[in-house]
Design a protein around this motif. Sequence first.
Motif, short mmCIF file in Angstrom:
data_model
loop_
_atom_site.label_atom_id
_atom_site.label_comp_id
_atom_site.label_asym_id
_atom_site.label_seq_id
_atom_site.Cartn_x
_atom_site.Cartn_y
_atom_site.Cartn_z
N CYS A 130 0.77 -0.98 0.08
CA CYS A 130 -0.09 -0.12 -0.02
C CYS A 130 0.88 1.18 -0.22
O CYS A 130 0.69 2.20 -0.74
CB CYS A 130 -0.88 -0.22 1.25
SG CYS A 130 -1.82 1.39 1.59
N VAL A 131 1.89 1.37 0.63
CA VAL A 131 2.62 2.53 1.06
C VAL A 131 3.38 2.81 -0.24
O VAL A 131 3.50 4.04 -0.83
CB VAL A 131 3.50 2.56 2.23
CG1 VAL A 131 4.71 3.59 2.31
CG2 VAL A 131 2.79 2.60 3.57
N LYS A 146 7.14 -0.50 10.08
CA LYS A 146 6.92 -1.78 10.59
C LYS A 146 7.20 -2.21 11.61
O LYS A 146 8.55 -2.09 12.17
CB LYS A 146 7.06 -2.81 9.41
CG LYS A 146 6.41 -2.43 8.14
CD LYS A 146 6.53 -3.45 7.02
CE LYS A 146 5.70 -3.32 5.81
NZ LYS A 146 5.73 -4.25 4.88
N ALA A 163 5.04 1.07 7.51
CA ALA A 163 3.54 0.54 7.75
C ALA A 163 2.52 1.44 7.37
O ALA A 163 1.63 1.15 7.28
CB ALA A 163 3.49 0.05 9.13
N GLY A 164 2.95 2.72 7.51
CA GLY A 164 1.84 3.77 7.58
C GLY A 164 2.51 5.15 7.37
O GLY A 164 3.49 5.62 7.87
N SER A 212 1.05 9.37 7.58
CA SER A 212 -0.04 10.17 8.01
C SER A 212 0.28 11.60 7.54
O SER A 212 1.33 12.07 7.56
CB SER A 212 -0.28 10.34 9.55
OG SER A 212 -1.30 11.01 9.87
#
Length: 109
Positions: A26-27, A50, A101-102, A104
């Motif tokens: 996704c990233v 992660k 992992a993400g 923002s």
Amino acid sequence: MSSLFQDGCDCGHEKKKKQHSPCKGCVCDQLMGIEKCNTFTNQTFLIVLKGDSAPLDMTGAGLGTIFTFVSFDPHNCCARFTYTSAAATTETFVVDCRSIAGLSSVATP
């Protein structure tokens, strides 16, 4: 202001056959979209790696560091960001997108 997370970024081009990239996830897909469209320069993020649950802190301040997206290479999965260090200098952070992992998105004034 445009956002990384808006759908439909096709950069005004016809759909072409996708080039093979070892960057999966996704990233990585989001970063490829940013690089492809070159629309979101100076987009700022908090980054969660992660295995972590808190945003990455490069300054030791106990808060997540705000990173500015610079570039992404879909051939080797390297994403380049800059950030302001505790000494108020601009530093470069290079990370494999598969280790993130993400992201923002952070609004900048």
